[in-house]
Design a protein around this motif. Structure first.
Motif, PDB file in Angstrom:
ATOM      1  N   GLN A  89       0.842  -1.189   0.000  1.00 50.33           N
ATOM      2  CA  GLN A  89       0.000   0.000   0.000  1.00 50.33           C
ATOM      3  C   GLN A  89       0.882   1.246   0.000  1.00 50.33           C
ATOM      4  O   GLN A  89       1.975   1.245   0.557  1.00 50.33           O
ATOM      5  CB  GLN A  89      -0.933  -0.039   1.205  1.00 50.33           C
ATOM      6  N   GLY A  90       0.415   2.280  -0.661  1.00 52.44           N
ATOM      7  CA  GLY A  90       1.166   3.524  -0.724  1.00 52.44           C
ATOM      8  C   GLY A  90       2.282   3.523  -1.753  1.00 52.44           C
ATOM      9  O   GLY A  90       3.112   4.437  -1.786  1.00 52.44           O
ATOM     10  N   LYS A  91       2.302   2.519  -2.622  1.00 47.46           N
ATOM     11  CA  LYS A  91       3.369   2.413  -3.632  1.00 47.46           C
ATOM     12  C   LYS A  91       2.852   2.654  -5.054  1.00 47.46           C
ATOM     13  O   LYS A  91       3.562   2.395  -6.020  1.00 47.46           O
ATOM     14  CB  LYS A  91       4.025   1.028  -3.564  1.00 47.46           C
ATOM     15  N   GLY A  92       1.624   3.106  -5.185  1.00 50.65           N
ATOM     16  CA  GLY A  92       1.082   3.402  -6.507  1.00 50.65           C
ATOM     17  C   GLY A  92       0.282   2.276  -7.137  1.00 50.65           C
ATOM     18  O   GLY A  92      -0.243   2.433  -8.241  1.00 50.65           O
ATOM     19  N   VAL A  93       0.166   1.144  -6.452  1.00 53.68           N
ATOM     20  CA  VAL A  93      -0.575   0.001  -7.013  1.00 53.68           C
ATOM     21  C   VAL A  93      -2.038   0.379  -7.228  1.00 53.68           C
ATOM     22  O   VAL A  93      -2.600   0.175  -8.309  1.00 53.68           O
ATOM     23  CB  VAL A  93      -0.448  -1.238  -6.102  1.00 53.68           C
ATOM     24  N   GLY A  94      -2.663   0.933  -6.207  1.00 54.55           N
ATOM     25  CA  GLY A  94      -4.070   1.323  -6.313  1.00 54.55           C
ATOM     26  C   GLY A  94      -4.287   2.374  -7.387  1.00 54.55           C
ATOM     27  O   GLY A  94      -5.235   2.291  -8.168  1.00 54.55           O
ATOM     28  N   ARG A  95      -3.399   3.360  -7.446  1.00 57.91           N
ATOM     29  CA  ARG A  95      -3.521   4.416  -8.454  1.00 57.91           C
ATOM     30  C   ARG A  95      -3.439   3.818  -9.859  1.00 57.91           C
ATOM     31  O   ARG A  95      -4.263   4.134 -10.728  1.00 57.91           O
ATOM     32  CB  ARG A  95      -2.423   5.466  -8.254  1.00 57.91           C
ATOM     33  N   HIS A  96      -2.466   2.932 -10.088  1.00 59.46           N
ATOM     34  CA  HIS A  96      -2.346   2.297 -11.402  1.00 59.46           C
ATOM     35  C   HIS A  96      -3.602   1.491 -11.742  1.00 59.46           C
ATOM     36  O   HIS A  96      -4.090   1.539 -12.874  1.00 59.46           O
ATOM     37  CB  HIS A  96      -1.112   1.384 -11.450  1.00 59.46           C
ATOM     38  N   LEU A  97      -4.097   0.738 -10.768  1.00 57.01           N
ATOM     39  CA  LEU A  97      -5.309  -0.055 -11.007  1.00 57.01           C
ATOM     40  C   LEU A  97      -6.504   0.844 -11.318  1.00 57.01           C
ATOM     41  O   LEU A  97      -7.249   0.594 -12.267  1.00 57.01           O
ATOM     42  CB  LEU A  97      -5.628  -0.938  -9.809  1.00 57.01           C
ATOM     43  N   MET A  98      -6.701   1.906 -10.525  1.00 49.07           N
ATOM     44  CA  MET A  98      -7.860   2.776 -10.742  1.00 49.07           C
ATOM     45  C   MET A  98      -7.750   3.493 -12.083  1.00 49.07           C
ATOM     46  O   MET A  98      -8.745   3.589 -12.824  1.00 49.07           O
ATOM     47  CB  MET A  98      -8.005   3.789  -9.602  1.00 49.07           C
TER      48      MET A  98
END
Length: 152
Positions: A89-98
């Motif tokens: 978390q906090g490494k850009g994974v969620g941002r890339h997915l979204m």
């Protein structure tokens, strides 16, 4: 580098681990122990989980071949599952997915995206322009959990 790819049936076990450990380690700051145990129980049937993942066919995020998150997008704009590995978390994974989900949806002509979002995930969704349509209480395995229907 974060790569997003299509789901393979062989991913289901790894996606269960992400679902389970994220809820147990991250969502536990906003929900009680009993609630997270109901949400991510120890005794889910692998067959039931496999069918769920096959049905939603999520996008899978990887870093150096390790699965670190997943998210789906249904034809009507529903994002049913959106989970990032608790250690990434906090490494850009969620941002890339979204960003991937929204880009794919726009290419498919989806004009309204929506999801049932946990207390924990609400600020993340808000960063992407989602607004709370309603607050609700859902029951999972006898436990009542508060969440939000959010849309963009």
């Amino acid at each position: 580098m974060i790569e997003i790819r299509k789901y393979n049936e062989s991913d289901a076990r790894d996606l269960w681990a992400i679902f389970y450990h994220t809820i147990r380690n991250v969502n536990s700051r906003d929900y009680t122990q009993v609630q997270v145990e109901a949400w991510a129980p120890d005794n889910v049937s692998p067959d039931v989980w496999q069918r769920k993942m096959n049905a939603i066919s999520p996008f899978v995020a990887e870093i150096d071949g390790e699965i670190v998150g997943y998210a789906d997008l249904q034809e009507d704009g529903l994002i049913d599952h959106f989970f990032c590995h608790h250690e990434h978390q906090g490494k850009g994974v969620g941002r890339h997915l979204m960003e991937h989900v929204l880009r794919v949806g726009e290419l498919q002509g989806i004009t309204r995206f929506y999801s049932e979002v946990s207390i924990t995930a609400r600020p993340f969704y808000e960063k992407f322009g989602f607004k709370v349509a309603k607050e609700q209480t859902v029951e999972i395995r006898g436990q009542k959990l508060r969440n939000f229907v959010m849309e963009k």
